[in-house]
Design a protein around this motif. Sequence first.
Motif, PDB file in Angstrom:
ATOM      1  N   VAL A  48      -0.269  12.148   0.744  1.00  0.00           N
ATOM      2  CA  VAL A  48       0.522  12.634   1.876  1.00  0.00           C
ATOM      3  C   VAL A  48      -0.403  13.363   2.854  1.00  0.00           C
ATOM      4  CG1 VAL A  48       2.443  14.082   2.633  1.00  0.00           C
ATOM      5  CG2 VAL A  48       2.575  12.903   0.428  1.00  0.00           C
ATOM      6  N   VAL A  49      -0.291  12.995   4.137  1.00  0.00           N
ATOM      7  CA  VAL A  49      -1.054  13.687   5.169  1.00  0.00           C
ATOM      8  C   VAL A  49      -0.088  14.217   6.228  1.00  0.00           C
ATOM      9  CG1 VAL A  49      -3.148  12.333   4.847  1.00  0.00           C
ATOM     10  CG2 VAL A  49      -1.447  11.579   6.514  1.00  0.00           C
ATOM     11  N   LYS A  50      -0.513  15.264   6.921  1.00  0.00           N
ATOM     12  CA  LYS A  50       0.307  15.865   7.970  1.00  0.00           C
ATOM     13  C   LYS A  50      -0.517  15.962   9.244  1.00  0.00           C
ATOM     14  CE  LYS A  50       3.222  19.912   8.892  1.00  0.00           C
ATOM     15  NZ  LYS A  50       3.716  21.193   8.327  1.00  0.00           N
ATOM     16  N   PHE A  51       0.043  15.445  10.328  1.00  0.00           N
ATOM     17  CA  PHE A  51      -0.610  15.521  11.625  1.00  0.00           C
ATOM     18  C   PHE A  51       0.107  16.550  12.500  1.00  0.00           C
ATOM     19  CE2 PHE A  51      -1.405  11.117  10.286  1.00  0.00           C
ATOM     20  CZ  PHE A  51      -2.776  11.049  10.433  1.00  0.00           C
ATOM     21  N   GLU A  52      -0.665  17.332  13.220  1.00  0.00           N
ATOM     22  CA  GLU A  52      -0.102  18.138  14.306  1.00  0.00           C
ATOM     23  C   GLU A  52      -0.583  17.492  15.589  1.00  0.00           C
ATOM     24  OE1 GLU A  52       0.392  22.644  14.495  1.00  0.00           O
ATOM     25  OE2 GLU A  52      -1.234  22.281  15.950  1.00  0.00           O
ATOM     26  N   ILE A  53       0.356  17.023  16.392  1.00  0.00           N
ATOM     27  CA  ILE A  53       0.023  16.224  17.572  1.00  0.00           C
ATOM     28  C   ILE A  53       0.484  16.958  18.831  1.00  0.00           C
ATOM     29  CG2 ILE A  53       0.390  13.998  18.711  1.00  0.00           C
ATOM     30  CD1 ILE A  53       1.083  12.956  15.802  1.00  0.00           C
ATOM     31  N   THR A  54      -0.433  17.093  19.751  1.00  0.00           N
ATOM     32  CA  THR A  54      -0.138  17.787  21.014  1.00  0.00           C
ATOM     33  C   THR A  54      -0.155  16.787  22.167  1.00  0.00           C
ATOM     34  OG1 THR A  54      -1.151  19.835  20.207  1.00  0.00           O
ATOM     35  CG2 THR A  54      -0.873  19.612  22.591  1.00  0.00           C
ATOM     36  N   VAL A  55       0.965  16.764  22.910  1.00  0.00           N
ATOM     37  CA  VAL A  55       1.079  15.911  24.100  1.00  0.00           C
ATOM     38  C   VAL A  55       1.018  16.822  25.320  1.00  0.00           C
ATOM     39  CG1 VAL A  55       2.521  14.248  25.329  1.00  0.00           C
ATOM     40  CG2 VAL A  55       2.527  14.290  22.811  1.00  0.00           C
ATOM     41  N   GLU A  56       0.059  16.558  26.208  1.00  0.00           N
ATOM     42  CA  GLU A  56      -0.153  17.433  27.363  1.00  0.00           C
ATOM     43  C   GLU A  56       1.112  17.539  28.225  1.00  0.00           C
ATOM     44  OE1 GLU A  56      -2.034  14.973  26.457  1.00  0.00           O
ATOM     45  OE2 GLU A  56      -4.041  15.772  26.046  1.00  0.00           O
ATOM     46  N   GLU A  57       1.237  18.676  28.887  1.00  0.00           N
ATOM     47  CA  GLU A  57       2.430  18.973  29.691  1.00  0.00           C
ATOM     48  C   GLU A  57       2.742  17.854  30.680  1.00  0.00           C
ATOM     49  OE1 GLU A  57       3.849  22.081  33.189  1.00  0.00           O
ATOM     50  OE2 GLU A  57       2.006  22.482  32.056  1.00  0.00           O
ATOM     51  N   ASN A  58       1.701  17.377  31.400  1.00  0.00           N
ATOM     52  CA  ASN A  58       1.944  16.341  32.416  1.00  0.00           C
ATOM     53  C   ASN A  58       2.462  15.040  31.799  1.00  0.00           C
ATOM     54  OD1 ASN A  58      -0.716  15.975  31.307  1.00  0.00           O
ATOM     55  ND2 ASN A  58      -1.102  14.482  32.929  1.00  0.00           N
ATOM     56  N   LYS A  59       1.975  14.711  30.588  1.00  0.00           N
ATOM     57  CA  LYS A  59       2.430  13.501  29.893  1.00  0.00           C
ATOM     58  C   LYS A  59       3.886  13.658  29.447  1.00  0.00           C
ATOM     59  CE  LYS A  59      -1.292  10.952  29.968  1.00  0.00           C
ATOM     60  NZ  LYS A  59      -1.297   9.660  30.699  1.00  0.00           N
ATOM     61  N   PHE A  60       4.219  14.876  29.014  1.00  0.00           N
ATOM     62  CA  PHE A  60       5.603  15.123  28.597  1.00  0.00           C
ATOM     63  C   PHE A  60       6.532  15.048  29.800  1.00  0.00           C
ATOM     64  CE2 PHE A  60       9.214  17.938  27.574  1.00  0.00           C
ATOM     65  CZ  PHE A  60       9.716  17.226  26.494  1.00  0.00           C
ATOM     66  N   ASN A  61       6.062  15.561  30.950  1.00  0.00           N
ATOM     67  CA  ASN A  61       6.874  15.505  32.173  1.00  0.00           C
ATOM     68  C   ASN A  61       7.129  14.057  32.600  1.00  0.00           C
ATOM     69  OD1 ASN A  61       7.118  18.267  32.375  1.00  0.00           O
ATOM     70  ND2 ASN A  61       5.339  18.500  33.728  1.00  0.00           N
TER      71      ASN A  61
END
Length: 431
Positions: free
Chosen positions: A12-25
């Motif tokens: 089992v692996v766990k990723f923490e993934i960050t999507v930049e603000e502009n991409k989320f917008n």
Amino acid sequence: MNSKMEKLEKNVVKFEITVEENKFNEAVIKAYNKNRQKFNIPGFRKGKAPLNIIKSYYGVGVFYEDAVNFCIDDTYPEVIKENEIQPVAYPKIDIVTVEEGKDFVYTAEVTVKPEVELGNYKGVEVSKVEYPVTDEDVENELKAMQQKNARIELKEDGELVEKGDIAIIDFKGYVDDVAFEGGEGTDYSLEIGSGTFIDNFEDQLVGLKKGESKDVNVKFPEEYGKEELNGKPAKFEVTIKDIKIKELPTLDDEFAKEVSEFDTLDEVKADIRSKMEKTNEEKAKVEFEDKVVDAAVENAKIDIPEVMVKDETDQMLKELENRLKYQGLDLKSYYEYTNSSEEKVRDYMKETADKRVRTKLVMEKISEVEKVEATEEELKEKAKEMAAQYASKDLDKMADLILNAQRSILVQDVVNGKVIDLLVQSAKVVE
């Protein structure tokens, strides 16, 4: 987008993934374009209200659900590819941060394909498998042909039922003086001594004449398969409608001419032996291959995730359901007939499912280590073999269709076949 990976446990692996603000917008705008027709804002035609107006009416998070899904669909596969892992189940997603003016952050916890530590797979010792054809085997097959070609004649009135006769009967069964479902028959042909009916049912009909009736008392087996009948005593009201006798043909050269393309009985026997030997050789070959593969699997070390066993059990249950459909049955009927349930059947299948998963993983690992691949020529040949099963007039066209539609299956079949050949050729046969 950036990500961090953490190993929680072996598979089992766990990723923490960050999507930049502009991409989320951008994802929010995409969600707005998808859903804006649903909003009816005063002063605007339906579907024409600007994003900011809708947000002011319904809150900044009105489009977050779709936006989040868009972001996950775009980024999760990319993270999997970058980290070169092979998931065996859908990820467990948790949202860490989803706020206006901030990066979108989520975690994905996923079970991955386990590592296989191969043990000895070349030169494994396996006991020899042989199924020699005996004279008794040939004689039994000949007797079966004799039975199949027997003449059936009615016995004269007044003659008695004897072992080997065929009794035409009407019957009705009772348990605790209550007729039970499936316990009734009319004009049923029962060969006396065949063991078709339970207990000593058939023996109790010996000595009866045509037209006579009798109450036959028997007991159902403890594991008969129907809860209401298991181990229960029963009474059957039986009437003899007719008595037939089998007249077996003489096993001689005339018989050989009538039932085969041969002129003598010796030629028929030789043909029976030849076909049996071919069948037994194939049976022995398959069994030996299974033993060799089992030995390689047993020598390997794998920690199989429970989800893989569950998925394989799901597949086995689906296969059972498809087989039942060909017989005009369904799973519900099967559970009732076998006094079982889905839970019991799954539990019964679990060990086999585990073995199937284990075997597949080991075979894949061996093919990887030994660099076993399927050539285009081998795939075409395999496709032609499958096409021949459809009895198609244009085998080449059918083979091309199969090659395009089922390429991954063909690759697996060819590679597995080559791995099995490799294991068999190196195996040590123990007498």
